[in-house]
Design a protein around this motif. Structure first.
Motif, short mmCIF file in Angstrom:
data_model
loop_
_atom_site.label_atom_id
_atom_site.label_comp_id
_atom_site.label_asym_id
_atom_site.label_seq_id
_atom_site.Cartn_x
_atom_site.Cartn_y
_atom_site.Cartn_z
N ALA A 197 0.78 -5.31 -17.94
CA ALA A 197 2.24 -5.41 -18.03
C ALA A 197 2.67 -6.85 -18.24
O ALA A 197 3.59 -7.14 -19.03
N ILE A 198 2.01 -7.77 -17.55
CA ILE A 198 2.33 -9.20 -17.70
C ILE A 198 1.96 -9.68 -19.10
O ILE A 198 2.75 -10.33 -19.78
N ASN A 199 0.74 -9.34 -19.54
CA ASN A 199 0.27 -9.79 -20.86
C ASN A 199 1.12 -9.23 -22.00
O ASN A 199 1.38 -9.92 -22.99
N GLN A 200 1.54 -7.98 -21.86
CA GLN A 200 2.30 -7.33 -22.93
C GLN A 200 3.81 -7.50 -22.76
O GLN A 200 4.59 -6.95 -23.53
N LYS A 201 4.18 -8.26 -21.70
CA LYS A 201 5.60 -8.51 -21.41
C LYS A 201 6.37 -7.20 -21.25
O LYS A 201 7.47 -7.03 -21.79
N THR A 202 5.75 -6.28 -20.53
CA THR A 202 6.38 -4.98 -20.26
C THR A 202 6.50 -4.74 -18.75
O THR A 202 6.37 -3.59 -18.28
N VAL A 203 6.71 -5.82 -18.00
CA VAL A 203 6.87 -5.68 -16.55
C VAL A 203 8.07 -4.78 -16.28
O VAL A 203 9.17 -5.00 -16.80
N SER A 204 7.87 -3.75 -15.47
CA SER A 204 8.94 -2.79 -15.17
C SER A 204 9.97 -3.40 -14.22
O SER A 204 9.70 -4.39 -13.54
N HIS A 205 11.13 -2.77 -14.17
CA HIS A 205 12.17 -3.23 -13.25
C HIS A 205 11.92 -2.71 -11.84
O HIS A 205 12.53 -3.19 -10.88
N ALA A 206 10.99 -1.71 -11.68
CA ALA A 206 10.77 -1.15 -10.34
C ALA A 206 9.38 -0.56 -10.20
O ALA A 206 8.92 0.19 -11.07
N TYR A 207 8.73 -0.88 -9.07
CA TYR A 207 7.41 -0.36 -8.74
C TYR A 207 7.41 0.19 -7.33
O TYR A 207 8.12 -0.30 -6.45
N ILE A 208 6.58 1.22 -7.12
CA ILE A 208 6.25 1.66 -5.76
C ILE A 208 4.75 1.49 -5.61
O ILE A 208 3.98 2.02 -6.42
N ILE A 209 4.33 0.73 -4.60
CA ILE A 209 2.91 0.65 -4.27
C ILE A 209 2.75 1.44 -2.97
O ILE A 209 3.30 1.08 -1.93
N ASN A 210 1.99 2.53 -3.07
CA ASN A 210 1.87 3.48 -1.96
C ASN A 210 0.45 3.46 -1.41
O ASN A 210 -0.52 3.58 -2.15
N GLY A 211 0.32 3.31 -0.10
CA GLY A 211 -1.00 3.32 0.51
C GLY A 211 -0.92 3.10 2.01
O GLY A 211 0.13 2.75 2.55
N GLU A 212 -2.04 3.29 2.68
CA GLU A 212 -2.09 3.14 4.14
C GLU A 212 -1.66 1.75 4.58
O GLU A 212 -1.75 0.79 3.81
N LYS A 213 -1.25 1.64 5.83
CA LYS A 213 -0.99 0.33 6.41
C LYS A 213 -2.27 -0.48 6.39
O LYS A 213 -3.37 0.05 6.57
N SER A 214 -2.15 -1.77 6.14
CA SER A 214 -3.27 -2.72 6.11
C SER A 214 -4.18 -2.55 4.90
O SER A 214 -5.25 -3.15 4.84
N SER A 215 -3.79 -1.71 3.93
CA SER A 215 -4.66 -1.48 2.78
C SER A 215 -4.55 -2.57 1.71
O SER A 215 -5.33 -2.59 0.76
N GLY A 216 -3.59 -3.48 1.87
CA GLY A 216 -3.48 -4.61 0.94
C GLY A 216 -2.27 -4.57 0.02
O GLY A 216 -2.19 -5.34 -0.94
N LYS A 217 -1.32 -3.70 0.30
CA LYS A 217 -0.13 -3.58 -0.56
C LYS A 217 0.64 -4.89 -0.63
O LYS A 217 1.02 -5.35 -1.72
N GLU A 218 0.88 -5.51 0.53
CA GLU A 218 1.65 -6.75 0.59
C GLU A 218 0.92 -7.87 -0.16
O GLU A 218 1.53 -8.68 -0.85
N PHE A 219 -0.40 -7.90 0.01
CA PHE A 219 -1.24 -8.90 -0.63
C PHE A 219 -1.09 -8.82 -2.16
O PHE A 219 -0.85 -9.83 -2.84
N ILE A 220 -1.18 -7.60 -2.69
CA ILE A 220 -1.06 -7.39 -4.14
C ILE A 220 0.35 -7.73 -4.62
O ILE A 220 0.53 -8.39 -5.64
N ALA A 221 1.36 -7.29 -3.86
CA ALA A 221 2.76 -7.55 -4.26
C ALA A 221 3.04 -9.05 -4.31
O ALA A 221 3.71 -9.54 -5.23
N ASP A 222 2.54 -9.79 -3.33
CA ASP A 222 2.76 -11.25 -3.30
C ASP A 222 2.11 -11.94 -4.50
O ASP A 222 2.70 -12.83 -5.11
N ILE A 223 0.88 -11.52 -4.84
CA ILE A 223 0.19 -12.13 -5.98
C ILE A 223 0.90 -11.77 -7.28
O ILE A 223 1.06 -12.61 -8.17
N PHE A 224 1.32 -10.51 -7.40
CA PHE A 224 2.05 -10.07 -8.60
C PHE A 224 3.34 -10.88 -8.76
O PHE A 224 3.65 -11.37 -9.85
#
Length: 329
Positions: A20-47
């Motif tokens: 999405a970043i390379n093709q400049k098609t970053v969406s206006h909204a994402y849901i990252i769904n997963g267990e607590k402590s699975s790394g969602k916040e980590f990925i969101a911060d890097i993104f």
């Protein structure tokens, strides 16, 4: 500071976000769904850091002003929603921090990124307030909802977001990470891997937790000496265990893993695949005095206890029935 290279597993999500970043098609909204402590916040911060990076590549450069600000949690165009009430994200929280703020153009970047952790805590009113922004978002807005229970979100919210589901990380990858990065021995890594079930954050937390080691040892002590303890003593032991910051579900999981080890040894007479390798003498003893049917009944009684507790059946009654079943079999 971290990049996507530091994420363990979740390559399907990383690939999607990078494309999405390379093709400049970053969406206006994402849901990252997963267990607590699975790394969602980590990925969101890097993104978020990558989207705002001045180099414009698919990994954050870590050296530009924006990356340094993001690492210090003070990048003005990356906003994480905060809420005063611990178990609720109110309509006022969403209006003040997203709906009213998003109409203001970015301060220093091309995008304005909003991260909502524990998005399942949004009230229906809060979700409806956010929905209006999702329906007609400014071109520069990127809203990332992180949730461990996507069913708590309105269908209308979900339909306007790209949904990215976290997947369990392979056991061998988690085990390698714990041994090489956290520096724990193989037998301890095996317990954490079995218990975490592909949740890398949970595995890391367990590996470095003295409390978890105490809980594990106390739970195994109960199982090893259950024949010599009366019901009152057993209930007292369980009550002591629940005083730790761990759920009864997790304690039952430890019991389940132990009896699966007993069943595996009874069936194969091999110890290589056992989780509790440091408990081999007791596993062998339990296997020798228990029948296959008895072990199956024990495992089923632990499963039933978990289901009954989720249905809010009386705690003491559920645990007593389970312990009696284990003791009898």
């Amino acid at each position: 500071m971290n990049t996507f290279k530091d994420v363990i597993g979740q390559q399907h999500i990383i690939s999607h976000l990078k494309n999405a970043i390379n093709q400049k098609t970053v969406s206006h909204a994402y849901i990252i769904n997963g267990e607590k402590s699975s790394g969602k916040e980590f990925i969101a911060d890097i993104f978020a850091m990558t989207v705002q990076c001045e180099k414009g590549e698919d990994e954050p450069c870590l050296i530009c002003k924006s990356c340094k600000q993001a690492a210090g949690k003070n990048q003005p165009d990356i906003k994480t929603l905060v809420h005063e009430k611990p178990n609720t994200i109110s309509v006022n929280d969403v209006r003040e921090q997203i709906v009213d703020d998003v109409i203001i153009k970015p301060y220093s970047s091309e995008k304005k990124v909003y991260i909502v952790n524990e998005a399942e805590l949004m009230t229906v009113q809060a979700q409806n307030a956010l929905l209006k922004t999702l329906e007609e978002p400014p071109s520069y807005a990127v809203i990332i909802l992180l949730t461990s229970n996507i069913t708590a979100l309105l269908d209308t919210i979900i339909s306007r977001c790209i949904v990215l589901n976290m997947r369990p990380v392979e056991d061998k990858i988690v085990r390698k990470y714990l041994m090489e990065e956290v520096k724990i021995p193989d037998y301890q890594a095996d317990v954490c891997v079995a218990f975490a079930r592909g949740n890398i954050g949970k595995a890391k937390s367990l590996a470095s937790s003295e409390e978890f080691t105490n809980i594990k040892n106390e739970t195994l002590r109960v199982l090893k000496y259950i024949q010599d303890m009366d019901v009152n003593q057993l209930m007292d032991s369980v009550r002591r265990l629940t005083e730790y910051k761990i759920s009864i579900d997790d304690i039952l999981d430890l019991m389940m893993i132990f009896y699966r080890d007993v069943m595996l040894f009874k069936a194969t007479r091999e110890t290589g695949d056992l989780v509790f390798k440091e408990e081999i003498p007791d596993i062998m003893r339990k296997a020798s005095i228990s029948s296959y049917e008895g072990i199956e009944i024990i495992i089923e009684s632990i499963n039933k206890a978990k289901q009954r507790l989720k249905a809010n059946v009386n705690f003491e009654l559920v645990i007593e029935l389970m312990l009696l079943s284990i003791k009898e079999n």
